[in-house]
Enzyme design. Structure first.
Site, short mmCIF file in Angstrom:
data_model
loop_
_atom_site.label_atom_id
_atom_site.label_comp_id
_atom_site.label_asym_id
_atom_site.label_seq_id
_atom_site.Cartn_x
_atom_site.Cartn_y
_atom_site.Cartn_z
N ASP A 30 16.36 6.05 3.58
CA ASP A 30 15.33 6.61 2.71
C ASP A 30 15.99 7.56 1.71
OD1 ASP A 30 11.90 7.17 3.44
OD2 ASP A 30 12.93 7.92 1.67
N ASP A 75 19.80 5.12 -1.21
CA ASP A 75 18.97 4.12 -1.88
C ASP A 75 19.13 2.78 -1.18
OD1 ASP A 75 18.11 3.63 -5.27
OD2 ASP A 75 18.07 2.13 -3.67
N LYS A 99 5.03 -6.68 -6.31
CA LYS A 99 4.74 -7.15 -4.95
C LYS A 99 4.57 -8.67 -4.94
CE LYS A 99 4.43 -3.21 -2.64
NZ LYS A 99 5.37 -2.86 -1.55
N TYR A 147 3.17 -2.62 -10.76
CA TYR A 147 3.32 -2.37 -9.30
C TYR A 147 2.85 -3.59 -8.53
CZ TYR A 147 1.53 -1.28 -4.68
OH TYR A 147 1.22 -1.35 -3.35
N TYR A 160 4.82 7.48 4.06
CA TYR A 160 3.54 7.54 4.76
C TYR A 160 3.40 6.40 5.77
CZ TYR A 160 -1.61 7.15 5.25
OH TYR A 160 -2.90 7.04 5.73
N SER A 218 0.66 -5.97 -0.50
CA SER A 218 -0.57 -5.24 -0.82
C SER A 218 -1.65 -6.20 -1.28
CB SER A 218 -0.27 -4.23 -1.94
OG SER A 218 -1.47 -3.74 -2.47
C1 WQD Z 1 -9.98 3.46 -4.18
C2 WQD Z 1 -11.32 3.62 -4.88
C3 WQD Z 1 -11.12 4.02 -7.24
C4 WQD Z 1 -9.25 7.99 -6.82
C5 WQD Z 1 -4.38 1.22 -4.63
C6 WQD Z 1 -3.35 0.13 -4.77
C7 WQD Z 1 -3.03 -0.43 -3.41
C8 WQD Z 1 -2.57 0.67 -2.54
C9 WQD Z 1 -3.70 1.68 -2.39
C10 WQD Z 1 -0.29 1.37 -2.49
C11 WQD Z 1 -11.36 2.90 -6.23
C12 WQD Z 1 -11.75 5.22 -6.53
C13 WQD Z 1 -9.81 6.74 -6.54
C14 WQD Z 1 -10.04 9.00 -7.44
C15 WQD Z 1 -11.91 7.49 -7.47
N1 WQD Z 1 -1.43 1.28 -3.12
N2 WQD Z 1 -11.13 6.51 -6.87
N3 WQD Z 1 -11.35 8.70 -7.74
O1 WQD Z 1 -6.89 1.52 -6.24
O2 WQD Z 1 -8.08 0.53 -4.19
O3 WQD Z 1 -5.59 0.67 -4.21
O4 WQD Z 1 -3.96 2.19 -3.70
O5 WQD Z 1 -0.01 1.08 -1.38
O6 WQD Z 1 -2.02 -1.40 -3.53
O7 WQD Z 1 -3.91 -0.92 -5.57
O8 WQD Z 1 -6.94 2.75 -4.01
O9 WQD Z 1 -7.54 5.05 -3.37
O10 WQD Z 1 -6.65 4.63 -5.72
O11 WQD Z 1 -8.96 3.85 -5.10
O12 WQD Z 1 -13.09 7.25 -7.77
O13 WQD Z 1 -9.60 10.15 -7.72
O14 WQD Z 1 -11.55 4.98 -5.15
O15 WQD Z 1 -11.76 3.78 -8.48
O16 WQD Z 1 -12.67 2.38 -6.41
P1 WQD Z 1 -6.97 1.33 -4.76
P2 WQD Z 1 -7.47 4.16 -4.55
#
Ligand code: WQD
Length: 336
Positions: A31, A58, A153, A149, A11, A124
């Site tokens: 990739d 890999d 990082k 995860y 992505y 991140s």
């Molecule tokens: C965002 C908000 C959830 C899904 C993570 C990783 C970060 C990066 C991005 C990799 C939160 C809420 C989510 C759902 C919901 N990862 N939510 N229902 O957790 O902030 O970040 O993903 O690159 O490193 O930590 O992102 O989009 O999962 O969640 O309510 O089905 O949406 O609780 O508040 P997050 P997210």
């Protein structure tokens, strides 16, 4: 410059590759398509009108890396490849440390053997753990990560800091907040395999009728409407930040760390209502328990990147959701 991009079909990697090509750089991608697709590369070729040089494999494969560095004068490495699911990392701990940390060490060792110094690392905001205050600056405490995860990082960042001290590399660490959206062409975008973990891809599945409702993980957080608050940043702004980091390393040595965020936080509910107003599509949703490891609110202080990278996120939440929806309409099942 000739840039080796690990995870360049993913992505974030695919959007950065498109920007690098647009800036006249030469790109080599490695990739293994574990969470991406070769189709993304075909779409990049269509958009850039350039053929893509990519190696299926890999990024931790020593022989593969030796061949790449022996056959190409690489000027810099941009490192996106890695497993990225917070929830999955809690059940596949060894996989995450082997693939994210051990393979990165192999990559860095090969770079040193071939005197390749410039390294841009996809980190991140999760390395901040539960922030003591928001907005979060790069000097905030790190390491209080709540899952393998995020810890992977954090560990890689520590390795890079040590390497920088040893004057072996010139490094930019980029701490992403919440990347969302897609290239405005609607030809490349986020295409998670299986059920999406993240908010926007799951919401798009609901909007497209693929899933019946969105589950909001908790509405009892100490935020303005009780739902989580995040710094959503358009993937095109994020990609621009990587190109600026490459320029920055032309005239700067050592290790530098930057937040890539907008500096604004939106709640889950605010994002949902913004999408509904934009598209006139109702997003069915219900509230469930908080998700383990989630934090209440997180948004960036991006002033270092603004000042030193001469980079500022310009796109709005509306741009992010409009572009994401265009991609979803074009490819309801992504590349799969
Ligand atoms: C965002 C908000 C959830 C899904 C993570 C990783 C970060 C990066 C991005 C990799 C939160 C809420 C989510 C759902 C919901 N990862 N939510 N229902 O957790 O902030 O970040 O993903 O690159 O490193 O930590 O992102 O989009 O999962 O969640 O309510 O089905 O949406 O609780 O508040 P997050 P997210």
């Amino acid at each position: 410059m000739k840039i080796l991009v690990t995870g360049g079909a993913g992505y974030i990697g695919s959007h950065v590759v498109l920007e690098l090509l647009a800036q006249g750089h030469e790109v080599i991608i490695i990739d293994n398509f574990s969470n991406s697709s070769e189709i993304a590369l075909k779409h990049i070729e269509k958009l850039s009108e350039k053929s893509i040089n990519y190696i299926y494999g890999d990024y931790g494969d020593e022989n593969l890396l030796s061949n790449i560095f022996n056959c190409n004068k690489i000027d810099a490495v941009m490192h996106f490849a890695g497993f990225k699911s917070v929830s999955e990392s809690q059940t596949k701990v060894l996989n995450y440390y082997l693939n994210n940390v051990a393979s990165t060490l192999t990559l860095l060792h090969k770079m040193k053997l071939h005197n390749v110094r410039r390294f841009i690392f996809s980190s991140s905001a999760t390395v901040y753990g539960i922030p003591k205050r928001v907005p979060i600056s790069e000097t905030a405490e790190v390491g209080g990560t709540t899952n393998p995860y995020g810890t992977s990082k954090y560990i890689i960042e520590q390795i890079l800091n040590d390497l920088g001290q040893a004057n072996d590399f010139d490094i930019v660490i980029l701490r992403y907040f919440n990347p969302v959206g897609a290239h405005p062409s609607g030809l490349i975008g986020e295409s998670p395999k299986g059920a999406p973990n993240n908010l926007v891809p799951y919401l798009l599945d609901v909007a497209a009728g693929i899933r019946d409702q969105l589950y909001i993980y908790g509405n009892d957080y100490p935020t303005r409407d009780g739902t989580g608050v995040r710094d959503f940043i358009h993937i095109m702004d994020l990609a621009a930040g990587h190109v600026r980091s490459l320029d920055f390393l032309q005239t700067n040595t050592g290790v530098h760390c930057f937040n890539l965020g907008t500096g604004k936080g939106y709640s889950v509910l605010e994002l949902i209502t913004t999408f509904e107003k934009l598209t006139n599509i109702k997003i069915a949703h219900s509230y469930t328990e908080r998700r383990p490891g989630d934090i209440a609110e997180c948004w960036a202080d991006p002033t270092n990147a603004n000042r030193l990278l001469k980079w500022t996120a310009e796109k709005t939440l509306q741009d992010m959701l409009n572009d994401a929806w265009r991609w979803k309409n074009n490819f309801p099942n992504g590349y799969f």
